[in-house]
Scaffold this motif. Structure first.
Motif, PDB file in Angstrom:
ATOM      1  N   ILE A   1       0.841  -1.199   0.000  1.00 34.63           N
ATOM      2  CA  ILE A   1       0.000   0.000   0.000  1.00 34.63           C
ATOM      3  C   ILE A   1       0.878   1.251   0.000  1.00 34.63           C
ATOM      4  CG2 ILE A   1      -1.700   1.323   1.316  1.00 34.63           C
ATOM      5  CD1 ILE A   1      -2.799  -1.336   2.359  1.00 34.63           C
ATOM      6  N   GLN A   2       1.902   1.254   0.837  1.00 36.28           N
ATOM      7  CA  GLN A   2       2.822   2.386   0.864  1.00 36.28           C
ATOM      8  C   GLN A   2       3.538   2.549  -0.472  1.00 36.28           C
ATOM      9  OE1 GLN A   2       5.410   1.598   4.252  1.00 36.28           O
ATOM     10  NE2 GLN A   2       4.275   3.061   5.504  1.00 36.28           N
TER      11      GLN A   2
ATOM     12  N   THR B   1       3.338   5.864  -2.991  1.00 34.90           N
ATOM     13  CA  THR B   1       4.523   6.637  -3.377  1.00 34.90           C
ATOM     14  C   THR B   1       4.749   6.589  -4.879  1.00 34.90           C
ATOM     15  OG1 THR B   1       5.546   6.258  -1.222  1.00 34.90           O
ATOM     16  CG2 THR B   1       7.002   6.873  -3.024  1.00 34.90           C
ATOM     17  N   GLU B   2       4.551   5.431  -5.487  1.00 34.15           N
ATOM     18  CA  GLU B   2       4.716   5.337  -6.946  1.00 34.15           C
ATOM     19  C   GLU B   2       3.684   6.184  -7.675  1.00 34.15           C
ATOM     20  OE1 GLU B   2       6.191   2.189  -9.187  1.00 34.15           O
ATOM     21  OE2 GLU B   2       6.237   0.766  -7.505  1.00 34.15           O
ATOM     22  N   ASP B   3       2.440   6.168  -7.208  1.00 35.15           N
ATOM     23  CA  ASP B   3       1.407   6.996  -7.836  1.00 35.15           C
ATOM     24  C   ASP B   3       1.755   8.478  -7.719  1.00 35.15           C
ATOM     25  OD1 ASP B   3      -0.040   4.775  -8.552  1.00 35.15           O
ATOM     26  OD2 ASP B   3      -1.525   4.955  -6.945  1.00 35.15           O
ATOM     27  N   TYR B   4       2.343   8.857  -6.585  1.00 38.34           N
ATOM     28  CA  TYR B   4       2.755  10.249  -6.390  1.00 38.34           C
ATOM     29  C   TYR B   4       3.784  10.648  -7.443  1.00 38.34           C
ATOM     30  CZ  TYR B   4       5.895  13.845  -4.535  1.00 38.34           C
ATOM     31  OH  TYR B   4       6.724  14.928  -4.399  1.00 38.34           O
ATOM     32  N   TRP B   5       4.801   9.827  -7.649  1.00 36.73           N
ATOM     33  CA  TRP B   5       5.828  10.169  -8.630  1.00 36.73           C
ATOM     34  C   TRP B   5       5.274  10.130 -10.048  1.00 36.73           C
ATOM     35  CZ3 TRP B   5      10.184  12.645  -8.035  1.00 36.73           C
ATOM     36  CH2 TRP B   5      10.743  12.709  -6.754  1.00 36.73           C
TER      37      TRP B   5
ATOM     38  N   TYR C   1      -0.028  20.047  -8.880  1.00 35.66           N
ATOM     39  CA  TYR C   1       0.839  19.109  -8.163  1.00 35.66           C
ATOM     40  C   TYR C   1       0.278  18.816  -6.778  1.00 35.66           C
ATOM     41  CZ  TYR C   1       4.727  17.919  -5.034  1.00 35.66           C
ATOM     42  OH  TYR C   1       5.510  17.337  -4.079  1.00 35.66           O
ATOM     43  N   GLN C   2      -0.139  19.860  -6.052  1.00 41.26           N
ATOM     44  CA  GLN C   2      -0.671  19.674  -4.710  1.00 41.26           C
ATOM     45  C   GLN C   2      -1.919  18.802  -4.719  1.00 41.26           C
ATOM     46  OE1 GLN C   2       0.621  20.713  -1.786  1.00 41.26           O
ATOM     47  NE2 GLN C   2       2.390  21.667  -2.766  1.00 41.26           N
ATOM     48  N   ASN C   3      -2.774  18.998  -5.723  1.00 47.34           N
ATOM     49  CA  ASN C   3      -4.004  18.214  -5.800  1.00 47.34           C
ATOM     50  C   ASN C   3      -3.725  16.753  -6.136  1.00 47.34           C
ATOM     51  OD1 ASN C   3      -5.518  20.494  -5.229  1.00 47.34           O
ATOM     52  ND2 ASN C   3      -5.953  20.953  -7.387  1.00 47.34           N
ATOM     53  N   LYS C   4      -2.912  16.526  -7.162  1.00 47.09           N
ATOM     54  CA  LYS C   4      -2.647  15.155  -7.596  1.00 47.09           C
ATOM     55  C   LYS C   4      -1.781  14.386  -6.603  1.00 47.09           C
ATOM     56  CE  LYS C   4      -3.293  15.899 -12.537  1.00 47.09           C
ATOM     57  NZ  LYS C   4      -2.717  15.768 -13.906  1.00 47.09           N
ATOM     58  N   GLY C   5      -0.952  15.095  -5.846  1.00 46.47           N
ATOM     59  CA  GLY C   5      -0.094  14.422  -4.880  1.00 46.47           C
ATOM     60  C   GLY C   5      -0.630  14.432  -3.471  1.00 46.47           C
ATOM     61  N   SER C   6      -1.885  14.839  -3.297  1.00 46.35           N
ATOM     62  CA  SER C   6      -2.439  15.061  -1.965  1.00 46.35           C
ATOM     63  C   SER C   6      -2.378  13.834  -1.063  1.00 46.35           C
ATOM     64  CB  SER C   6      -3.892  15.542  -2.088  1.00 46.35           C
ATOM     65  OG  SER C   6      -4.464  15.718  -0.810  1.00 46.35           O
ATOM     66  N   LEU C   7      -2.698  12.658  -1.577  1.00 46.85           N
ATOM     67  CA  LEU C   7      -2.727  11.467  -0.735  1.00 46.85           C
ATOM     68  C   LEU C   7      -1.342  11.156  -0.169  1.00 46.85           C
ATOM     69  CD1 LEU C   7      -5.092   9.098  -2.765  1.00 46.85           C
ATOM     70  CD2 LEU C   7      -5.621  10.423  -0.704  1.00 46.85           C
TER      71      LEU C   7
ATOM     72  N   TYR D   1       5.350   6.046   3.444  1.00 51.09           N
ATOM     73  CA  TYR D   1       6.617   5.325   3.412  1.00 51.09           C
ATOM     74  C   TYR D   1       7.121   5.227   4.841  1.00 51.09           C
ATOM     75  CZ  TYR D   1       7.789  10.277   3.349  1.00 51.09           C
ATOM     76  OH  TYR D   1       7.820  11.614   3.635  1.00 51.09           O
ATOM     77  N   GLU D   2       8.133   4.414   5.053  1.00 50.57           N
ATOM     78  CA  GLU D   2       8.737   4.308   6.373  1.00 50.57           C
ATOM     79  C   GLU D   2       9.790   5.400   6.558  1.00 50.57           C
ATOM     80  OE1 GLU D   2       7.737   1.750   8.948  1.00 50.57           O
ATOM     81  OE2 GLU D   2       6.201   2.452   7.550  1.00 50.57           O
TER      82      GLU D   2
END
Length: 263
Positions: A48-49, A53-57, A112-118, A129-130
């Motif tokens: 899940i983490q 993170t991959e979706d964010y990038w 960027y802020q909207n798409k990377g919000s999660l 992430y850890e």
């Protein structure tokens, strides 16, 4: 100005001030700008983490940073992971001044802020992430620009050479820049991506570079050819360039690019 934005700007400004060479005369021609590379290594405890993170990038960071002039961002997973899953992200900057503008620009980029919000706003009870291990590298003078290779099936080797002292680390870099070691890699078909001296990060002093192969059999063949190359034997036979003097530890990590990686 918000405190968080001020702190980020202050840190990046301090980094720029400590690395940019001073200009002795305003009328002098500026020195060529060296590329800088940021290497982030994410560690995860579950899928899940990693997906977050991959979706964010993929959906937020890469498109936004490309708009800000970052030409290439590589995202890789380990070929044979041992222990917790990791994600390797390599970001190419045009120079240290370019790097210093990115954080503030992303703060103001609403898309960027909207798409990377999660990812950006992940709660403490469910982090994205850890940990992130991050380092900043300056490109070698003999390979000042990152080479983003054509997209096809290939594997990447990320190698780090640690040295026992700054002097030893500089001497090892000298072998690559001034004695032709980088040229050997190119001539033998290693298809290098970058060479960088770590200026900020862990395990310093060290240098890091990335090379590529079609598969593990090709990797073995290339390194065998390197070890028997006459020019390499000539360079490595010089007493002052002995690995025992210059290199205290070598780390090799085999990586595979994600589908959306730009390297």
């Amino acid at each position: 100005m918000k405190r968080r934005t001020f702190v980020k700007s202050s840190i990046l400004t301090g980094v720029a001030a400590s690395i940019l060479p001073a200009m002795s005369n305003a009328t002098e021609a500026p020195a060529p700008t060296a590329e800088y590379y940021e290497l982030r290594i994410y560690s995860f405890k579950n899928e899940i983490q990693q997906k977050l993170t991959e979706d964010y990038w993929k959906d937020a960071a890469i498109p936004a940073m490309n708009r800000l002039g970052v030409k290439h961002i590589g995202v890789f997973t380990e070929m044979n992971p041992a222990g917790p899953t990791k994600l390797y992200v390599l970001v190419q900057y045009n120079g240290i001044a370019h790097l210093a503008t990115i954080a503030d620009a992303l703060e103001k980029d609403q898309a960027y802020q909207n798409k990377g919000s999660l990812y950006l706003n992940a709660p403490a009870t469910a982090p994205a992430y850890e940990r992130i291990e991050s380092s900043l590298m300056k490109a070698f003078t003999h390979m000042p620009h990152l080479e983003a290779l054509e997209k096809r099936n290939r594997i990447f080797e990320l190698r780090q050479y640690q040295s026992a002292s700054e002097a030893a680390g500089k001497k090892k870099i000298e072998m690559f820049n001034d004695e032709g070691e980088i040229d050997i890699f190119k001539r033998l078909g290693f298809a290098p991506v970058f060479w960088g001296e770590t200026v900020i990060g862990t395990l310093r002093p060290n240098l890091t570079y990335m090379i590529t192969f079609d598969d593990m059999e090709a990797k073995a063949a290339h390194w065998k050819a390197f070890g028997s190359d006459p020019q390499w034997k000539k360079i490595s036979s010089v007493p002052e360039y002995a690995d025992a003097l210059l290199v205290s530890k070598i780390t090799s990590t085999m990586l595979v690019p994600t589908a959306y990686s730009q390297i």
